[in-house]
Motif scaffolding. Structure first.
Motif, PDB file in Angstrom:
ATOM      1  N   ALA A  95     -13.026   4.916  -6.137  1.00 15.65           N
ATOM      2  CA  ALA A  95     -13.596   6.051  -5.424  1.00 15.65           C
ATOM      3  C   ALA A  95     -14.665   5.559  -4.456  1.00 15.65           C
ATOM      4  N   SER A  96     -14.788   6.233  -3.320  1.00 19.67           N
ATOM      5  CA  SER A  96     -15.754   5.899  -2.287  1.00 19.67           C
ATOM      6  C   SER A  96     -15.516   4.447  -1.823  1.00 19.67           C
ATOM      7  N   PHE A  97     -16.497   3.550  -1.932  1.00 14.42           N
ATOM      8  CA  PHE A  97     -16.251   2.178  -1.492  1.00 14.42           C
ATOM      9  C   PHE A  97     -15.250   1.470  -2.409  1.00 14.42           C
ATOM     10  N   GLY A  98     -15.137   1.935  -3.652  1.00 18.09           N
ATOM     11  CA  GLY A  98     -14.104   1.412  -4.536  1.00 18.09           C
ATOM     12  C   GLY A  98     -12.710   1.725  -4.028  1.00 18.09           C
ATOM     13  N   ALA A  99     -12.561   2.858  -3.332  1.00 19.29           N
ATOM     14  CA  ALA A  99     -11.269   3.202  -2.742  1.00 19.29           C
ATOM     15  C   ALA A  99     -10.913   2.226  -1.626  1.00 19.29           C
ATOM     16  N   TYR A 100     -11.931   1.784  -0.876  1.00 19.46           N
ATOM     17  CA  TYR A 100     -11.672   0.733   0.119  1.00 19.46           C
ATOM     18  C   TYR A 100     -11.066  -0.491  -0.557  1.00 19.46           C
ATOM     19  N   HIS A 101     -11.706  -0.947  -1.623  1.00 21.46           N
ATOM     20  CA  HIS A 101     -11.216  -2.142  -2.312  1.00 21.46           C
ATOM     21  C   HIS A 101      -9.805  -1.927  -2.845  1.00 21.46           C
ATOM     22  N   ALA A 102      -9.550  -0.759  -3.436  1.00 21.68           N
ATOM     23  CA  ALA A 102      -8.235  -0.479  -4.004  1.00 21.68           C
ATOM     24  C   ALA A 102      -7.157  -0.499  -2.928  1.00 21.68           C
ATOM     25  N   ALA A 103      -7.440   0.158  -1.789  1.00 18.70           N
ATOM     26  CA  ALA A 103      -6.455   0.199  -0.710  1.00 18.70           C
ATOM     27  C   ALA A 103      -6.309  -1.166  -0.053  1.00 18.70           C
ATOM     28  N   ASN A 104      -7.416  -1.823   0.195  1.00 16.27           N
ATOM     29  CA  ASN A 104      -7.360  -3.125   0.864  1.00 16.27           C
ATOM     30  C   ASN A 104      -6.568  -4.136   0.035  1.00 16.27           C
ATOM     31  N   PHE A 105      -6.874  -4.212  -1.258  1.00 17.48           N
ATOM     32  CA  PHE A 105      -6.157  -5.165  -2.113  1.00 17.48           C
ATOM     33  C   PHE A 105      -4.680  -4.791  -2.207  1.00 17.48           C
ATOM     34  N   GLY A 106      -4.408  -3.508  -2.400  1.00 16.48           N
ATOM     35  CA  GLY A 106      -3.018  -3.082  -2.533  1.00 16.48           C
ATOM     36  C   GLY A 106      -2.212  -3.300  -1.273  1.00 16.48           C
ATOM     37  N   LEU A 107      -2.802  -3.017  -0.109  1.00 13.08           N
ATOM     38  CA  LEU A 107      -2.077  -3.182   1.150  1.00 13.08           C
ATOM     39  C   LEU A 107      -1.954  -4.646   1.556  1.00 13.08           C
ATOM     40  N   ARG A 108      -2.885  -5.471   1.122  1.00 17.74           N
ATOM     41  CA  ARG A 108      -2.768  -6.907   1.378  1.00 17.74           C
ATOM     42  C   ARG A 108      -1.713  -7.550   0.485  1.00 17.74           C
ATOM     43  N   HIS A 109      -1.481  -6.965  -0.681  1.00 15.08           N
ATOM     44  CA  HIS A 109      -0.571  -7.576  -1.670  1.00 15.08           C
ATOM     45  C   HIS A 109       0.443  -6.549  -2.180  1.00 15.08           C
ATOM     46  N   PRO A 110       1.285  -6.011  -1.288  1.00 10.45           N
ATOM     47  CA  PRO A 110       2.247  -4.991  -1.720  1.00 10.45           C
ATOM     48  C   PRO A 110       3.312  -5.515  -2.677  1.00 10.45           C
ATOM     49  N   ASN A 111       3.480  -6.832  -2.719  1.00 10.48           N
ATOM     50  CA  ASN A 111       4.422  -7.411  -3.682  1.00 10.48           C
ATOM     51  C   ASN A 111       3.883  -7.356  -5.106  1.00 10.48           C
TER      52      ASN A 111
END
Length: 239
Positions: free
Chosen positions: A116-132
């Motif tokens: 949530a909030s800045f944690g959502a940045y981390h969640a999306a960034n990590f997930g989109l960098r590593h979709p595999n």
């Protein structure tokens, strides 16, 4: 409810790191705290209680990590390139230390990232960098433009950790195919000042043919009582 505390010296970060495991089986959920938050934040804020039934039934197992934001993006006393480099070390900690621990404990292949909030940045960034690696991303009340933390400085380590930027220019068909298989859920409040960032990421994803569920809640919705409800409603996938 199974609860485990873990602490070890991280070779990637050169310091001790702590995390909390909650649950005994099910989809592995990598949880990022809010800005400069700690590994125990979600437990203290009632987030585990909000999905207690799913945890008890063995549907979800949470891995709640510490942030290093105070030494990376929020370290205004550092050069922006050094901030980004520390974040890259954090990613190596996640890839080389946290995820192997989760796999050792739980061979369920499906991995969810959330925050949530800045944690959502981390969640999306990590997930989109590593979709595999990541099957579902749940971002709640997030901000997805990291360049406001980098004082206008440009570098690959900044660009490739800025989801709205690197997704807009994604051209690798293998990565695009993996991204299009992800279940991406972006939730924000109607009156949340960060709403525009969530809507912008959603639009950038759709422009690349990457489906996502954009959910806009009434009101401000940028606090723990709302995030508890969002987590309970969407952790199992968008409706």
């Amino acid at each position: 409810m199974n609860r485990e505390y873990h602490k070890w010296y991280s070779p990637a970060l050169g310091r001790d790191m702590e995390l909390l495991v909650v649950g005994h089986a099910g989809a592995r959920v990598l949880v990022f705290p809010t800005s400069k938050g700690r590994f125990f934040e979600w437990e203290d804020r009632g987030m585990m209680h909000a999905v207690g039934e799913q945890i008890e039934r063995g549907w979800l197992q949470f891995y709640c990590v510490d942030s290093v934001d105070a030494d990376s993006w929020y370290a205004r006393w550092k050069h922006p390139g050094a901030r980004a480099w520390h974040h890259m070390q954090y990613e190596q900690y996640l890839l080389q230390e946290v995820l192997p621990l989760s796999w050792q404990k739980n061979r369920t292949p499906f991995l969810i990232t959330t925050g949530a909030s800045f944690g959502a940045y981390h969640a999306a960034n990590f997930g989109l960098r590593h979709p595999n690696l990541v099957g579902r991303i749940l971002g709640m009340s997030g901000i997805y433009e990291i360049d406001r933390w980098t004082d206008g400085y440009q570098h690959d380590n900044i660009y490739f950790n800025n989801p709205i930027a690197f997704i807009a220019n994604e051209s690798d068909w293998g990565r695009l195919d993996a991204l299009r298989r992800q279940d991406i859920i972006l939730v924000t409040g109607q009156d949340d000042p960060l709403r525009h960032s969530t809507e912008r990421l959603s639009t950038v994803l759709w422009d690349k043919g990457i489906g996502n569920a954009l959910r806009i809640w009434d009101g401000w919705a940028h606090d723990w009582p709302w995030w508890q409800q969002m987590l309970s409603k969407y952790i199992g996938g968008h409706d």
